[in-house]
Design an enzyme around this catalytic site. Sequence first.
Site, mmCIF file in Angstrom:
data_model
loop_
_atom_site.group_PDB
_atom_site.id
_atom_site.type_symbol
_atom_site.label_atom_id
_atom_site.label_comp_id
_atom_site.label_asym_id
_atom_site.label_seq_id
_atom_site.Cartn_x
_atom_site.Cartn_y
_atom_site.Cartn_z
ATOM 1 N N LEU A 34 0.831 -1.212 0.000
ATOM 2 C CA LEU A 34 0.000 0.000 0.000
ATOM 3 C C LEU A 34 0.855 1.247 0.000
ATOM 4 O O LEU A 34 0.499 2.269 -0.576
ATOM 5 C CB LEU A 34 -0.920 0.009 1.228
ATOM 6 C CG LEU A 34 -1.929 -1.133 1.352
ATOM 7 C CD1 LEU A 34 -2.699 -1.012 2.664
ATOM 8 C CD2 LEU A 34 -2.873 -1.150 0.165
ATOM 9 N N GLY A 37 7.378 4.198 3.840
ATOM 10 C CA GLY A 37 7.885 5.465 4.360
ATOM 11 C C GLY A 37 9.151 5.236 5.146
ATOM 12 O O GLY A 37 9.794 4.191 5.042
ATOM 13 N N ASP A 161 3.973 13.257 14.865
ATOM 14 C CA ASP A 161 3.992 13.405 13.399
ATOM 15 C C ASP A 161 2.569 13.563 12.862
ATOM 16 O O ASP A 161 2.176 12.902 11.900
ATOM 17 C CB ASP A 161 4.678 12.194 12.750
ATOM 18 C CG ASP A 161 5.089 12.474 11.296
ATOM 19 O OD1 ASP A 161 5.197 13.668 10.921
ATOM 20 O OD2 ASP A 161 5.315 11.502 10.553
#
Length: 312
Positions: A34, A37, A161
Site C-alpha cells: 500500500l 515510508g 507526526d
Amino acid sequence: MLDKRAVELQPEEDVKGKNVKEPFCSQYRCGSLLGSGGFGSVFSGQRLSDGLQVAIKQISSERVQQWARLPGEVDPVPMEIVLLQRLSEVGGHGGVVRMLDWFQVEGRGFLLVLERPSQSQDLFDFITERGALPERLALRFFRQIVEALRFVHAHGVVHRDIKDENIVVDTRTLDVKIVDFGSGAPLKETPYSKFEGTRVYSPPEWVLSQSYEAVSLTVWSLGVLLFDMVCGDIPFERDQEIVKATPIFTRRVSKECQSLIRWCLSYRAEERPSLEDILSHSWMEGVEEEEEEEEEGGHLQEEHCSLPSESL
C-alpha cells in the site's frame, strides 16, 4: 510521498509474537504494498479466520530508532509496538488506529497487524482530489482529531507526526483515524531533543534550538493541519517561513477559523492553546447542519475510494 508499487510480502514461517502460538502465515495472508515510508512498508492483508481486511506494517530492525520492552517479553521491540499496545490495553479509541497483533520475523524485523477501514483514503489524497475543504467538513475532521489526541495524551503517548498523510478518512462515514505511531514517544513534561516527524509540520523552537515540548509541538502541527484543510495546502515550506510563524491565507476563511489557526501557530510555544482550549474555541462550537452532512456523505460514497497510502 509513498511508493505505491504492487509487490508481495512473503513472511517466513519462523515467527513469534506476544501470546501467539501459531505462526503469522497460518493466521494472515499478505497482499500488495500500500505504501512505504521512513519507518517501514505497509501491505494489504486478510485475517484467515474470518476474512477481516487488515493492514500489515513491516518494520526492519535496522530502521528502528527507539526500542522498549513489553511486559512478559525478553527482547526489546520497536517503541511503536509498545505505544500501540498501551493504547489498546486501555480500550482504544475510535479515532486512533488499533494494533490487532504483532510478530517478530527472523531476519526480517517486525510485523504489525493493524485495523483497516474498508472504504478509506488518507487526508492528503482526500484534499488533493477535492481541493480545500468546506469549513463544516474541516471542523468535523478537526474535532475528531483533537479528541483522539486528548485520548492519546491522557494515556501517556505523544504522536509527534500529526499531518494529513497520517489521518485516514472513512469515506462512507466521514470518521477519521490517526495512524502511524512510528515517530511517537512516551509523553513527558520535560523537553524533547529528538524529532523524527515531518519538518514542514515542526514548530519554530525545533528549527531554532532543536528542542520542543509535547503539547506545544502537537498544537503547532494541528495549526498546520487545519490551515491545510481549509486552504488546500500547508502554510510553510521553508525554515524561514516556519520561524516567521505568519500564515498567509490563500482562500476565503472565516475570521473564527483564522483566529484558531493563528493561535495554534503562535511563535512562542507558551502562547499556544491546549487541546482543551482548542475544543472550547468559538470556531469549534459550530454545528453542522444535518442536511448538508448527509449530502456530503452521500456524495463521497459515490466516489472511488483508495486505501490509505501512508505508513500506518
